[in-house]
Structure formats: structure tokens, C-alpha cells
Design a protein around this motif. Structure first.
Motif, PDB file in Angstrom:
ATOM      1  N   THR A  36      21.365 -19.402  -5.914  1.00 47.77           N
ATOM      2  CA  THR A  36      20.183 -18.588  -6.201  1.00 47.77           C
ATOM      3  C   THR A  36      20.375 -17.167  -5.690  1.00 47.77           C
ATOM      4  O   THR A  36      19.978 -16.207  -6.340  1.00 47.77           O
ATOM      5  CB  THR A  36      18.926 -19.214  -5.566  1.00 47.77           C
ATOM      6  OG1 THR A  36      18.793 -20.551  -6.058  1.00 47.77           O
ATOM      7  CG2 THR A  36      17.669 -18.445  -5.900  1.00 47.77           C
ATOM      8  N   ASP A  37      20.998 -17.030  -4.524  1.00 42.65           N
ATOM      9  CA  ASP A  37      21.233 -15.704  -3.956  1.00 42.65           C
ATOM     10  C   ASP A  37      22.188 -14.907  -4.838  1.00 42.65           C
ATOM     11  O   ASP A  37      21.976 -13.713  -5.074  1.00 42.65           O
ATOM     12  CB  ASP A  37      21.805 -15.821  -2.543  1.00 42.65           C
ATOM     13  CG  ASP A  37      20.858 -16.511  -1.578  1.00 42.65           C
ATOM     14  OD1 ASP A  37      19.727 -16.840  -1.970  1.00 42.65           O
ATOM     15  OD2 ASP A  37      21.261 -16.735  -0.425  1.00 42.65           O
ATOM     16  N   MET A  38      23.233 -15.558  -5.348  1.00 46.61           N
ATOM     17  CA  MET A  38      24.175 -14.863  -6.223  1.00 46.61           C
ATOM     18  C   MET A  38      23.510 -14.486  -7.545  1.00 46.61           C
ATOM     19  O   MET A  38      23.731 -13.395  -8.069  1.00 46.61           O
ATOM     20  CB  MET A  38      25.423 -15.713  -6.426  1.00 46.61           C
ATOM     21  CG  MET A  38      26.186 -15.856  -5.117  1.00 46.61           C
ATOM     22  SD  MET A  38      27.892 -16.436  -5.159  1.00 46.61           S
ATOM     23  CE  MET A  38      27.913 -17.734  -6.307  1.00 46.61           C
ATOM     24  N   ASN A  39      22.668 -15.375  -8.071  1.00 47.82           N
ATOM     25  CA  ASN A  39      21.927 -15.041  -9.291  1.00 47.82           C
ATOM     26  C   ASN A  39      20.988 -13.866  -9.038  1.00 47.82           C
ATOM     27  O   ASN A  39      20.827 -12.992  -9.890  1.00 47.82           O
ATOM     28  CB  ASN A  39      21.143 -16.250  -9.790  1.00 47.82           C
ATOM     29  CG  ASN A  39      22.031 -17.312 -10.407  1.00 47.82           C
ATOM     30  OD1 ASN A  39      23.147 -17.039 -10.818  1.00 47.82           O
ATOM     31  ND2 ASN A  39      21.535 -18.531 -10.461  1.00 47.82           N
ATOM     32  N   ALA A  40      20.369 -13.857  -7.858  1.00 54.38           N
ATOM     33  CA  ALA A  40      19.456 -12.764  -7.518  1.00 54.38           C
ATOM     34  C   ALA A  40      20.211 -11.441  -7.429  1.00 54.38           C
ATOM     35  O   ALA A  40      19.735 -10.421  -7.943  1.00 54.38           O
ATOM     36  CB  ALA A  40      18.740 -13.053  -6.207  1.00 54.38           C
ATOM     37  N   LEU A  41      21.363 -11.451  -6.785  1.00 51.35           N
ATOM     38  CA  LEU A  41      22.139 -10.215  -6.688  1.00 51.35           C
ATOM     39  C   LEU A  41      22.530  -9.700  -8.067  1.00 51.35           C
ATOM     40  O   LEU A  41      22.452  -8.502  -8.341  1.00 51.35           O
ATOM     41  CB  LEU A  41      23.370 -10.419  -5.809  1.00 51.35           C
ATOM     42  CG  LEU A  41      23.073 -10.548  -4.313  1.00 51.35           C
ATOM     43  CD1 LEU A  41      24.316 -11.005  -3.558  1.00 51.35           C
ATOM     44  CD2 LEU A  41      22.530  -9.253  -3.745  1.00 51.35           C
ATOM     45  N   ALA A  42      22.920 -10.612  -8.947  1.00 49.82           N
ATOM     46  CA  ALA A  42      23.251 -10.202 -10.319  1.00 49.82           C
ATOM     47  C   ALA A  42      22.033  -9.605 -11.009  1.00 49.82           C
ATOM     48  O   ALA A  42      22.133  -8.587 -11.706  1.00 49.82           O
ATOM     49  CB  ALA A  42      23.788 -11.391 -11.111  1.00 49.82           C
ATOM     50  N   ALA A  43      20.868 -10.210 -10.808  1.00 50.85           N
ATOM     51  CA  ALA A  43      19.637  -9.693 -11.418  1.00 50.85           C
ATOM     52  C   ALA A  43      19.276  -8.327 -10.839  1.00 50.85           C
ATOM     53  O   ALA A  43      18.884  -7.412 -11.583  1.00 50.85           O
ATOM     54  CB  ALA A  43      18.485 -10.679 -11.208  1.00 50.85           C
ATOM     55  N   ILE A  44      19.409  -8.174  -9.531  1.00 52.71           N
ATOM     56  CA  ILE A  44      19.091  -6.887  -8.896  1.00 52.71           C
ATOM     57  C   ILE A  44      20.004  -5.802  -9.447  1.00 52.71           C
ATOM     58  O   ILE A  44      19.550  -4.704  -9.794  1.00 52.71           O
ATOM     59  CB  ILE A  44      19.203  -6.989  -7.358  1.00 52.71           C
ATOM     60  CG1 ILE A  44      18.138  -7.940  -6.809  1.00 52.71           C
ATOM     61  CG2 ILE A  44      19.070  -5.609  -6.713  1.00 52.71           C
ATOM     62  CD1 ILE A  44      18.378  -8.396  -5.374  1.00 52.71           C
ATOM     63  N   ILE A  45      21.291  -6.103  -9.564  1.00 54.80           N
ATOM     64  CA  ILE A  45      22.242  -5.134 -10.116  1.00 54.80           C
ATOM     65  C   ILE A  45      21.876  -4.786 -11.552  1.00 54.80           C
ATOM     66  O   ILE A  45      21.948  -3.613 -11.955  1.00 54.80           O
ATOM     67  CB  ILE A  45      23.684  -5.671  -9.993  1.00 54.80           C
ATOM     68  CG1 ILE A  45      24.099  -5.692  -8.524  1.00 54.80           C
ATOM     69  CG2 ILE A  45      24.658  -4.861 -10.839  1.00 54.80           C
ATOM     70  CD1 ILE A  45      25.354  -6.487  -8.230  1.00 54.80           C
ATOM     71  N   HIS A  46      21.456  -5.777 -12.324  1.00 53.75           N
ATOM     72  CA  HIS A  46      21.036  -5.525 -13.713  1.00 53.75           C
ATOM     73  C   HIS A  46      19.854  -4.546 -13.736  1.00 53.75           C
ATOM     74  O   HIS A  46      19.853  -3.590 -14.509  1.00 53.75           O
ATOM     75  CB  HIS A  46      20.674  -6.847 -14.387  1.00 53.75           C
ATOM     76  CG  HIS A  46      20.236  -6.698 -15.804  1.00 53.75           C
ATOM     77  ND1 HIS A  46      21.117  -6.497 -16.841  1.00 53.75           N
ATOM     78  CD2 HIS A  46      19.005  -6.690 -16.354  1.00 53.75           C
ATOM     79  CE1 HIS A  46      20.441  -6.377 -17.969  1.00 53.75           C
ATOM     80  NE2 HIS A  46      19.160  -6.501 -17.693  1.00 53.75           N
TER      81      HIS A  46
END
Length: 154
Positions: A36-46
């Protein structure tokens, strides 16, 4: 269209998704980072690439997380030095989430091998092929989201 070939393509997409999940799981285990944290980081970068760092609410909606789950995730990311919570809007009550240099460094370490492998695969195709595959992948992603949304409404 050949139905058997179309079915085979759907199965290959499923296998690709599963292989991607395995990569994320093994990389997350190595770096002690939740999926979930890695998905969140990807979303934040997006969001950052689009010009607007997200709010916690934006992340809740994007990741389909409850507010408490989003708060817990943001606490973990902040403890790990991967995000900052900033009040940069005129309305100082609004909190925006931004990635840190550490997040970008760790992200490169985690995903550079995958990016290199994918670039190696892509290099075997012509620019025209890549354009067709890119269009297909964008439409396939939209199709998955459409199916998910339809499933939520039934």
C-alpha cells in the motif's frame, strides 16, 4: 478478431499483472515497505507530475482506502522519511503530501531493475509497435477501471 487469440491475450495480461505483483511484493519485502505504501508513493508522484500534490482525501479515493487506513499509511511513510505533509494552499487547513528526496532515491533503487528490464523488452519493438502497444495498455487500464466501477455499482 480470433476469440482464441483474444482470450490468450487476456490470460497474458493476467500473467503480467501477477508478475508485477510478485515484483512489488518481493521488492517491498526487501525494503520493508508495505505494498500500500508503494502504491501510495506511485500515486503521489503521479499527482506531483500533474502539478498538484495530493491531499490525504485524494489518496483515499485513489487507493480506495478508508480515512483511518490512509492516516496510518501516511504516518508510516512520514516515519520512513518518504513524505512530507505541507500546508501550502491559501487555506492553511489543507494538507498536501509531497515525496522527499529519500523517497525518490529509494524508489529508484527499488524500481530501476524493473525499468531497465522493461526498456530492454521495449527496445525490441519499432516506434509504431510501441505506439500501438501504448494505446492498447492505456485502453486496457481504462477497461479494468471501468469493470471495477461497474462491479461497485452492482
Amino acid at each position: 478478431m480470433d476469440p482464441a487469440a483474444a482470450f490468450k491475450l487476456v490470460m497474458l495480461l493476467q500473467e503480467f499483472g501477477q508478475a508485477s505483483d510478485r515484483y512489488v511484493d518481493s521488492t517491498g519485502a526487501r525494503y520493508k515497505t508495505h505494498r500500500t505504501d508503494m502504491n501510495a508513493l506511485a500515486a503521489i508522484i503521479h499527482f506531483e507530475r500533474a502539478g498538484t500534490p495530493p491531499t490525504p482525501g485524494d489518496l483515499s479515493r485513489t487507493l480506495l482506502l478508508s480515512s483511518p487506513a490512509t492516516s496510518a499509511m501516511l504516518d508510516r511513510l512520514e516515519r520512513n522519511g518518504h513524505i512530507e505533509r505541507l500546508r501550502i494552499d491559501k487555506d492553511r487547513r489543507v494538507v498536501r503530501i509531497k515525496t522527499t528526496a529519500k523517497a525518490r532515491t529509494d524508489g529508484k533503487a527499488m524500481f530501476a531493475p524493473l525499468a531497465a528490464s522493461m526498456m530492454n523488452v521495449i527496445s525490441g519493438y519499432t516506434d509504431t509497435d510501441v505506439a500501438v502497444i501504448s494505446r492498447f495498455m492505456a485502453e486496457a487500464t481504462a477497461g479494468v477501471d471501468q469493470a471495477r466501477n461497474a462491479g461497485q455499482n452492482s
